[in-house]
Design an enzyme around this catalytic site. Structure first.
Site, PDB file in Angstrom:
ATOM      1  N   GLU A  41      15.595 -11.827  11.307  1.00 43.07           N
ATOM      2  CA  GLU A  41      16.740 -11.056  10.795  1.00 43.07           C
ATOM      3  C   GLU A  41      18.005 -11.930  10.749  1.00 43.07           C
ATOM      4  O   GLU A  41      18.252 -12.715  11.676  1.00 43.07           O
ATOM      5  CB  GLU A  41      16.989  -9.885  11.760  1.00 43.07           C
ATOM      6  N   LYS A 119      18.035  -2.267   5.903  1.00 45.26           N
ATOM      7  CA  LYS A 119      17.760  -1.747   7.258  1.00 45.26           C
ATOM      8  C   LYS A 119      18.303  -0.321   7.410  1.00 45.26           C
ATOM      9  O   LYS A 119      19.478  -0.057   7.100  1.00 45.26           O
ATOM     10  CB  LYS A 119      18.414  -2.679   8.269  1.00 45.26           C
ATOM     11  N   CYS A 154      14.332  -5.194  13.139  1.00 43.65           N
ATOM     12  CA  CYS A 154      14.918  -5.221  14.482  1.00 43.65           C
ATOM     13  C   CYS A 154      15.043  -3.836  15.128  1.00 43.65           C
ATOM     14  O   CYS A 154      14.055  -3.260  15.539  1.00 43.65           O
ATOM     15  CB  CYS A 154      16.252  -5.979  14.436  1.00 43.65           C
TER      16      CYS A 154
HETATM   17  O1  LIG Z   1      17.445  -2.553  20.015  1.00 42.54           O
HETATM   18  C1  LIG Z   1      17.781  -3.613  20.568  1.00 42.54           C
HETATM   19  O2  LIG Z   1      17.736  -3.748  21.794  1.00 42.54           O
HETATM   20  C2  LIG Z   1      18.214  -4.793  19.759  1.00 42.54           C
HETATM   21  C3  LIG Z   1      18.525  -4.439  18.340  1.00 42.54           C
HETATM   22  C4  LIG Z   1      19.271  -5.490  17.628  1.00 42.54           C
HETATM   23  O3  LIG Z   1      19.679  -6.460  18.217  1.00 42.54           O
HETATM   24  C5  LIG Z   1      19.477  -5.404  16.186  1.00 42.54           C
HETATM   25  O4  LIG Z   1      18.977  -4.478  15.547  1.00 42.54           O
HETATM   26  O5  LIG Z   1      20.143  -6.297  15.628  1.00 42.54           O
END
Ligand SMILES: O=C(O)CCC(=O)C(=O)O
Length: 273
Positions: A41, A119, A154
């Site tokens: 990402e 996203k 993510c």
């Molecule tokens: O859910 C998490 O602990 C990390 C999510 C995250 O860093 C993101 O989505 O950029």
């Protein structure tokens, strides 16, 4: 099918353009070694470099798109190019200062865009991505030879209903680019295995290494089979994690242990008097 997850180190000392050139070379090196290459990402800026989202944002067909389309066709691989901070057109037709999205790009081996995914679940609660970027609204699947890929990004990993939606749309392999922090690495591994087991699907989850914006990254990119077994897992530094897997195992797992058929949809919450 052979997949290579390129766990890029995102460090502040490297410019976005240098990293783009370096990553394109890493993708090209996968020629003949992988059918599918996966990047993490927001690897141009780093997922926590909130101040750079606006300044480094690109139109969908911007410099990262161009570089990754070429790298995919040079290498002859399917490329999930991770995500970019996308600056959408202001009015839906012309280039301009429209909203930002965290947008993943998937290219075919001829360098054509096969899918783009914005996203859906934005991370940060009351800051960062959650306030700086817009939310995607559409689930995205892509048909590859031998498997249908469902994409997520993510923080989406924490929302099982999104993955059930992808399974309903035919997904057998779940590809998840991430910039997951070291602080919650245990969640990353656990959730990757959970999504594989509950959906009886392969999970290919590619994170970043390094530290940016003061946030050490977890690395530990992981490939999990439909039974929940970890096929391969990276360490914490920059690494190319290559794995061979048989996509037909999704169908056999779903036939031999048909738990997905026992789903009960539309459960109602009890009415309290
Ligand atoms: O859910 C998490 O602990 C990390 C999510 C995250 O860093 C993101 O989505 O950029």
């Amino acid at each position: 099918m052979r997949a290579s997850l390129i766990q890029i180190a995102v460090e502040e000392g490297e410019s976005v353009e240098s990293r783009r050139v370096r990553v394109a070379a890493l993708v090209r090196e996968q020629a003949g070694a992988a059918d599918l290459v996966v990047l993490p990402e927001l690897w141009t800026t780093g997922a926590f470099a909130y101040e750079e989202f606006g300044s480094e944002a690109e139109p969908l067909e911007g410099p990262t798109y161009e570089a990754m389309a070429k790298a995919a066709s040079d290498a002859g691989v399917w490329l999930h190019a991770g995500s970019i901070p996308e600056r959408a057109p202001a009015d839906g037709s012309a280039a301009g200062e429209g909203p930002l999205y965290n947008t993943s790009l998937v290219f075919s081996p001829s360098g054509e865009l096969a899918a783009a995914y914005r996203k859906i679940h934005r991370f940060g609660f009351d800051k960062g991505e959650a306030v700086l970027m817009g939310a995607g609204e559409e689930l995205v699947t892509v048909r590859l030879p031998g498997t249908t890929v469902g994409v997520a990004t993510c923080y989406d990993l924490r929302f099982p209903e999104l993955f059930r939606g992808l399974v309903d749309a035919g997904a057998e392999t779940l590809v998840i680019p991430a910039g997951w922090p070291e602080r919650r690495r245990a969640h990353w591994t656990l959730l990757a295995q959970a999504r594989a087991v509950e959906n009886q699907a392969f999970v290919l989850a590619c994170g970043t290494a390094g530290t940016h914006a003061g946030v050490p990254q977890a690395g530990h990119s992981i490939v999990v089979d439909p039974w929940g077994e970890v096929l391969a897992e990276a360490g914490s530094g920059e690494e190319v994690l290559t794995v061979e897997f048989d996509p037909s195992r999704v169908a056999t797992t779903r036939e031999q242990f048909p738990a997905l058929k026992d789903r009960v949809l539309g459960l109602r919450t009890p009415q309290r008097s």
